[in-house]
Design an enzyme around this catalytic site. Structure first.
Site, PDB file in Angstrom:
ATOM      1  N   ASP A  39       2.328  -2.873   6.131  1.00 31.83           N
ATOM      2  CA  ASP A  39       2.038  -2.713   4.709  1.00 31.83           C
ATOM      3  C   ASP A  39       0.684  -2.003   4.565  1.00 31.83           C
ATOM      4  O   ASP A  39      -0.267  -2.288   5.283  1.00 31.83           O
ATOM      5  CB  ASP A  39       2.001  -4.079   4.014  1.00 31.83           C
ATOM      6  CG  ASP A  39       2.073  -3.955   2.498  1.00 31.83           C
ATOM      7  OD1 ASP A  39       3.107  -4.333   1.924  1.00 31.83           O
ATOM      8  OD2 ASP A  39       1.079  -3.468   1.894  1.00 31.83           O
ATOM      9  N   ASN A  97      10.808  -9.687  -2.922  1.00 31.99           N
ATOM     10  CA  ASN A  97      10.761  -9.640  -4.378  1.00 31.99           C
ATOM     11  C   ASN A  97      11.982  -8.893  -4.887  1.00 31.99           C
ATOM     12  O   ASN A  97      12.409  -7.899  -4.290  1.00 31.99           O
ATOM     13  CB  ASN A  97       9.488  -8.935  -4.846  1.00 31.99           C
ATOM     14  CG  ASN A  97       8.244  -9.762  -4.577  1.00 31.99           C
ATOM     15  OD1 ASN A  97       8.246 -10.963  -4.803  1.00 31.99           O
ATOM     16  ND2 ASN A  97       7.188  -9.141  -4.079  1.00 31.99           N
ATOM     17  N   VAL A 106       8.332  -1.565  -5.447  1.00 32.82           N
ATOM     18  CA  VAL A 106       9.014  -0.434  -4.806  1.00 32.82           C
ATOM     19  C   VAL A 106      10.520  -0.678  -4.862  1.00 32.82           C
ATOM     20  O   VAL A 106      11.007  -1.700  -4.353  1.00 32.82           O
ATOM     21  CB  VAL A 106       8.540  -0.260  -3.350  1.00 32.82           C
ATOM     22  CG1 VAL A 106       9.294   0.890  -2.683  1.00 32.82           C
ATOM     23  CG2 VAL A 106       7.031  -0.020  -3.293  1.00 32.82           C
ATOM     24  N   HIS A 110      12.939  -4.399   0.506  1.00 31.71           N
ATOM     25  CA  HIS A 110      12.012  -4.609   1.624  1.00 31.71           C
ATOM     26  C   HIS A 110      11.750  -6.090   1.771  1.00 31.71           C
ATOM     27  O   HIS A 110      11.620  -6.810   0.782  1.00 31.71           O
ATOM     28  CB  HIS A 110      10.705  -3.842   1.435  1.00 31.71           C
ATOM     29  CG  HIS A 110      10.081  -4.002   0.076  1.00 31.71           C
ATOM     30  ND1 HIS A 110      10.582  -3.377  -1.046  1.00 31.71           N
ATOM     31  CD2 HIS A 110       9.012  -4.719  -0.339  1.00 31.71           C
ATOM     32  CE1 HIS A 110       9.842  -3.698  -2.085  1.00 31.71           C
ATOM     33  NE2 HIS A 110       8.876  -4.521  -1.696  1.00 31.71           N
ATOM     34  N   HIS A 112       9.020  -8.648   3.206  1.00 35.81           N
ATOM     35  CA  HIS A 112       7.640  -8.804   3.685  1.00 35.81           C
ATOM     36  C   HIS A 112       7.663  -9.831   4.815  1.00 35.81           C
ATOM     37  O   HIS A 112       8.244 -10.918   4.662  1.00 35.81           O
ATOM     38  CB  HIS A 112       6.737  -9.341   2.574  1.00 35.81           C
ATOM     39  CG  HIS A 112       6.571  -8.438   1.390  1.00 35.81           C
ATOM     40  ND1 HIS A 112       5.455  -7.644   1.211  1.00 35.81           N
ATOM     41  CD2 HIS A 112       7.357  -8.222   0.308  1.00 35.81           C
ATOM     42  CE1 HIS A 112       5.561  -6.972   0.062  1.00 35.81           C
ATOM     43  NE2 HIS A 112       6.700  -7.313  -0.508  1.00 35.81           N
TER      44      HIS A 112
HETATM   45  P1  AMP Z   1       6.680  -5.339  -3.717  1.00 35.00           P
HETATM   46  O1  AMP Z   1       5.683  -5.773  -4.749  1.00 35.00           O
HETATM   47  O2  AMP Z   1       7.431  -6.499  -3.120  1.00 35.00           O
HETATM   48  O3  AMP Z   1       7.579  -4.230  -4.211  1.00 35.00           O
HETATM   49  O4  AMP Z   1       5.832  -4.781  -2.490  1.00 35.00           O
HETATM   50  C1  AMP Z   1       5.554  -3.423  -2.284  1.00 35.00           C
HETATM   51  C2  AMP Z   1       4.639  -3.345  -1.093  1.00 35.00           C
HETATM   52  O5  AMP Z   1       4.655  -2.021  -0.617  1.00 35.00           O
HETATM   53  C3  AMP Z   1       3.178  -3.698  -1.386  1.00 35.00           C
HETATM   54  O6  AMP Z   1       2.779  -4.773  -0.544  1.00 35.00           O
HETATM   55  C4  AMP Z   1       2.431  -2.398  -1.073  1.00 35.00           C
HETATM   56  O7  AMP Z   1       1.181  -2.627  -0.484  1.00 35.00           O
HETATM   57  C5  AMP Z   1       3.389  -1.725  -0.113  1.00 35.00           C
HETATM   58  N1  AMP Z   1       3.291  -0.270  -0.043  1.00 35.00           N
HETATM   59  C6  AMP Z   1       3.303   0.606  -1.074  1.00 35.00           C
HETATM   60  N2  AMP Z   1       3.238   1.863  -0.620  1.00 35.00           N
HETATM   61  C7  AMP Z   1       3.208   1.783   0.736  1.00 35.00           C
HETATM   62  C8  AMP Z   1       3.152   2.740   1.792  1.00 35.00           C
HETATM   63  N3  AMP Z   1       3.100   4.076   1.543  1.00 35.00           N
HETATM   64  N4  AMP Z   1       3.119   2.306   3.069  1.00 35.00           N
HETATM   65  C9  AMP Z   1       3.149   0.976   3.330  1.00 35.00           C
HETATM   66  N5  AMP Z   1       3.220   0.019   2.390  1.00 35.00           N
HETATM   67  C10 AMP Z   1       3.245   0.427   1.098  1.00 35.00           C
END
Ligand code: AMP
Length: 125
Positions: A39, A97, A106, A110, A112
């Protein structure tokens, strides 16, 4: 900004771009069904994201539409990454999420993977 996980898949989302190699990521594992990378903004000493290679907005979308082989491959990839990171004995947390109330940002499924220290209560109060 939380996303509406009922919207159709957006091919321009950041994880789709990582999958296509258009933007860099610190990759830790890849196989036929999944990609894992660190992340960008870690919330724990180990904070890895595991994503399916298929185009799924959320856990809801994935669990409804993905073929069994993709689901099995993705679940096994998550377990593999946790073991490879040495997280089984000390313990770890998985989190997905899905949609507005969760704060999903995003719109590509995904998981975590958190570890490396005691992770505290499951939810902020
Ligand atoms: P969520 O809130 O569950 O959608 O989590 C999205 C996660 O994606 C967050 O923890 C961000 O820090 C991570 N994130 C966003 N852009 C990138 C990226 N380019 N590379 C790695 N992690 C990312």
């Amino acid at each position: 900004m939380p996303i509406d996980a009922t919207l159709p898949y957006d091919e321009t989302n950041v994880f789709a771009r990582i999958l296509r190699g258009e933007i860099p990521a610190r990759r830790v594992y890849e196989d036929e069904h999944a990609l894992a990378f660190h992340d960008l903004n870690p919330q724990a000493p180990v904070h890895i994201l595991v994503i399916p290679k298929g185009a799924y907005v959320s856990w809801d979308d994935f669990s409804e539409r993905a073929p069994d082989a993709e689901i099995a491959g993705f679940v096994r990839a998550i377990g593999h990454v946790a073991r490879a990171q040495g997280l089984v004995a000390p313990g770890y947390r998985l989190l997905a999420n899905a949609g507005m109330n969760s704060g999903q940002e995003v719109p590509h499924l995904h998981i975590h993977l958190f570890g490396g220290c005691p992770l505290g209560p499951m939810l902020a109060r």
